[in-house]
Design a protein around this motif. Sequence first.
Motif, mmCIF file in Angstrom:
data_model
loop_
_atom_site.group_PDB
_atom_site.id
_atom_site.type_symbol
_atom_site.label_atom_id
_atom_site.label_comp_id
_atom_site.label_asym_id
_atom_site.label_seq_id
_atom_site.Cartn_x
_atom_site.Cartn_y
_atom_site.Cartn_z
ATOM 1 N N VAL A 1 0.828 -1.203 0.000
ATOM 2 C CA VAL A 1 0.000 0.000 0.000
ATOM 3 C C VAL A 1 0.862 1.252 0.000
ATOM 4 O O VAL A 1 0.557 2.229 -0.685
ATOM 5 N N SER A 2 1.949 1.236 0.783
ATOM 6 C CA SER A 2 2.836 2.391 0.892
ATOM 7 C C SER A 2 4.188 1.932 1.418
ATOM 8 O O SER A 2 4.359 0.766 1.782
ATOM 9 N N ASN A 3 5.123 2.869 1.448
ATOM 10 C CA ASN A 3 6.467 2.556 1.952
ATOM 11 C C ASN A 3 7.093 3.797 2.552
ATOM 12 O O ASN A 3 6.626 4.915 2.314
ATOM 13 N N ARG A 4 8.155 3.578 3.300
ATOM 14 C CA ARG A 4 8.977 4.677 3.792
ATOM 15 C C ARG A 4 10.379 4.147 4.055
ATOM 16 O O ARG A 4 10.560 2.950 4.282
ATOM 17 N N LEU A 5 11.337 5.036 3.996
ATOM 18 C CA LEU A 5 12.728 4.684 4.245
ATOM 19 C C LEU A 5 13.238 5.595 5.351
ATOM 20 O O LEU A 5 13.114 6.821 5.258
ATOM 21 N N LEU A 6 13.797 4.989 6.401
ATOM 22 C CA LEU A 6 14.256 5.745 7.561
ATOM 23 C C LEU A 6 15.710 5.429 7.864
ATOM 24 O O LEU A 6 16.174 4.325 7.577
ATOM 25 N N ARG A 7 16.399 6.396 8.446
ATOM 26 C CA ARG A 7 17.752 6.177 8.946
ATOM 27 C C ARG A 7 17.690 6.197 10.462
ATOM 28 O O ARG A 7 17.086 7.085 11.059
ATOM 29 N N VAL A 8 18.296 5.209 11.092
ATOM 30 C CA VAL A 8 18.330 5.144 12.551
ATOM 31 C C VAL A 8 19.370 6.139 13.041
ATOM 32 O O VAL A 8 20.547 6.043 12.689
ATOM 33 N N VAL A 9 18.952 7.080 13.860
ATOM 34 C CA VAL A 9 19.810 8.168 14.315
ATOM 35 C C VAL A 9 20.753 7.719 15.425
ATOM 36 O O VAL A 9 21.922 8.099 15.442
ATOM 37 N N ASP A 10 20.269 6.910 16.344
ATOM 38 C CA ASP A 10 21.071 6.564 17.514
ATOM 39 C C ASP A 10 21.498 5.095 17.524
ATOM 40 O O ASP A 10 21.576 4.474 18.570
ATOM 41 N N SER A 11 21.826 4.578 16.375
ATOM 42 C CA SER A 11 22.227 3.175 16.283
ATOM 43 C C SER A 11 23.552 2.935 17.000
ATOM 44 O O SER A 11 24.506 3.688 16.826
#
Length: 100
Positions: free
Chosen positions: A37-47
Amino acid sequence: MLLYNVTLIIEEVSAAAWLQWMQEEHIPEVMSTGLFVSNRLLRVVDSPNEGVTYCAQYVLQSIEDYNAYQLKHADSFSAELNSRFKDKYVSFATLMEYIA
């Protein structure tokens, strides 16, 4: 509704090339399956990990759509990722159900 989350940790030197490939090729190809239905791409800030950590998230209507993706598409998409970025990343996938 389900959320298919793929978390990937990629070495810093390969991160820009991977990100460009994801945005220009991979995500559009995944979405063209018609199963999401949809998507998003995220970057983990505090990995806490070395490298850069990203989460690619895809929303599905049903477990049947997820099963169809796994059966018909997942292996080829995984093979493409591995051929481009072999030994430069680690990843894992999680399937989650929306509650509220």
